[in-house]
Scaffold this active site. Structure first.
Site, short mmCIF file in Angstrom:
data_model
loop_
_atom_site.label_atom_id
_atom_site.label_comp_id
_atom_site.label_asym_id
_atom_site.label_seq_id
_atom_site.Cartn_x
_atom_site.Cartn_y
_atom_site.Cartn_z
N SER A 132 0.82 -1.22 0.00
CA SER A 132 0.00 0.00 0.00
C SER A 132 0.85 1.27 0.00
CB SER A 132 -0.94 0.01 1.21
OG SER A 132 -0.21 -0.18 2.42
N ASP A 373 -2.82 5.84 12.11
CA ASP A 373 -2.05 5.31 10.98
C ASP A 373 -0.76 6.12 10.84
OD1 ASP A 373 -0.97 4.43 8.62
OD2 ASP A 373 -2.70 4.90 7.37
N HIS A 376 1.24 5.02 6.54
CA HIS A 376 1.02 5.64 5.23
C HIS A 376 1.25 7.15 5.31
CE1 HIS A 376 -1.36 1.85 5.25
NE2 HIS A 376 -0.76 1.72 4.08
#
Length: 397
Positions: A132, A373, A376
């Protein structure tokens, strides 16, 4: 007499215009002769005398606040944006993370030019291969070039594909978190839990999707940070396959990269395909849903200590990547190593934290300890810098 003079002036007027045009053109050429960059119809062409890439380390530098030139695009204006990376849309109010520019110590990064890149990639395929974070970088590149492409360029969000008909360019992301085959290979349905199985000597299933690419950008790191993993000999769908659960170590990573390097050596047209490998995107290990520390929560400024190193990045794994690439080069396969780890590690302020979509929670109910998170990146943000550096290499190649 006055009439005669007027007719004479009219007679020589076109000649005067031509001479004036010649003078203006000559002055323009003289004025631009010293420049080693030619701009024509928004297309930047780097001359052979430009040794910027070979003489400058783009990866060593510092972050500089620049709210004049950055961000390079607006989040809300990128129609190809993915909600997972749209931090402003998901409620983040402090947007200064968008205004930092990476400044190499010895040079400047070239300004991104989407028209130049599309022209360079005319009739070609560029594919991001990995997890990702590779998709994060792919989305960044799409947002960077979107202002330069027609609004009806064909795109497919499920297959992660963009096709620009006017240039016959394909820019795609291929989900392959381990590069080799695993039970997490479905691009939409893959759990991030620790019960993972990989065939670390099998890469052909993925490789057939890359074989005709002109530019390949690989990444694999984050999915290797679990404590243990199951190795598989045989096929995932065969009852007689052999499974063995092991504590994860750099050895498994090394074997997988050897499978990758052997595939490149025998399957890639080394005269056609330009290959890049992105180093580890850094994070601190922890117990959030993403396997990271929630340390990025409420962080609003970059880290300016140039000695800082994110503890989730295993230097031994990075050394294995570097060694694998060196051995490939000895065998005649050139891979550009994009060492973005250190420059990215300074930017704990630029992760989504809690500002990402959660289907069953309101923003006020999301606990950072579980859901922040810090893996990312928000867009616009750090991956735009990765792509600026990538752009410089592609334009020079």
């Amino acid at each position: 007499m006055g009439v005669v003079r007027w007719k004479s002036a009219v007679k020589y007027f076109p000649l005067a215009i031509v001479l004036m045009s010649c003078v203006v053109t000559a002055l323009y050429l003289i004025n631009n002769a010293a420049s080693n960059v030619v701009t024509q119809e928004n297309l930047v062409i780097f001359k052979e005398s430009d040794n910027t890439i070979s003489s400058c380390d783009f990866f060593s530098g510092k972050w500089v606040y620049d709210d004049v030139s950055y961000p390079l695009y607006k989040e809300r204006e990128c129609t190809i944006m993915e909600d997972s990376f749209a931090c402003e849309k998901n409620g983040r109010k402090n947007l200064k993370y968008q205004n930092f520019r990476w400044q190499p110590h010895q040079c400047d990064l070239p300004r991104f030019n989407g028209t130049a890149l599309l022209e360079k990639l005319r009739n070609k395929k560029l594919i991001f291969v990995g997890d990702s974070l590779g998709r994060n970088q792919w989305r960044s590149l799409l947002c960077l070039i979107e202002p330069y492409i027609p609004p009806l360029a064909r795109r497919d969000g499920v297959l992660h594909n963009l096709y620009v008909k006017e240039y016959n360019v394909t820019i795609r992301a291929h989900w392959s978190p381990y590069l080799v085959e695993s039970d997490r290979d479905d691009p939409k349905h893959h759990k991030a839990d620790s019960k993972r199985t990989i065939r670390f000597q099998s890469i052909e299933k993925h490789g057939r999707n890359w074989i005709n690419a002109d530019v390949l950008i690989f990444d694999t790191f984050a999915w290797w940070t679990v404590p243990d993993i199951t190795l598989l000999w045989g096929s995932l769908d065969k009852f007689d396959a052999i499974y063995k659960q092991v504590k994860i170590s750099v050895r498994e990573y090394e074997v997988a990269l050897n499978s990758w390097s052997e595939w490149l050596e025998f399957q890639v047209d080394r005269n056609r395909t330009k290959i890049f490998f992105m180093s580890a995107s850094p994070f601190r290990l922890g117990k959030t849903y993403w396997g990271t520390s929630p340390s990025c929560y409420n962080t609003t400024k970059p880290i300016f200590d140039e000695t800082y190193w994110a503890n989730g990045v295993d230097r031994n794994m990075m050394e294995i990547v570097e060694s694998t690439i060196e051995k490939l080069e000895e065998r005649g396969v050139k891979v550009e190593y994009m060492n973005i780890t250190q420059l990215s590690g300074y930017r704990e302020d630029a992760h989504p934290s809690i500002y990402r979509p959660f289907a069953n929670f309101a923003l006020r109910d999301i606990t950072p300890e579980k859901y922040a998170d810090c893996l990312h990146w928000c867009l616009p943000g750090v991956p735009d810098i990765w792509n600026q550096i990538l752009y410089a290499y592609i334009m020079k190649s």
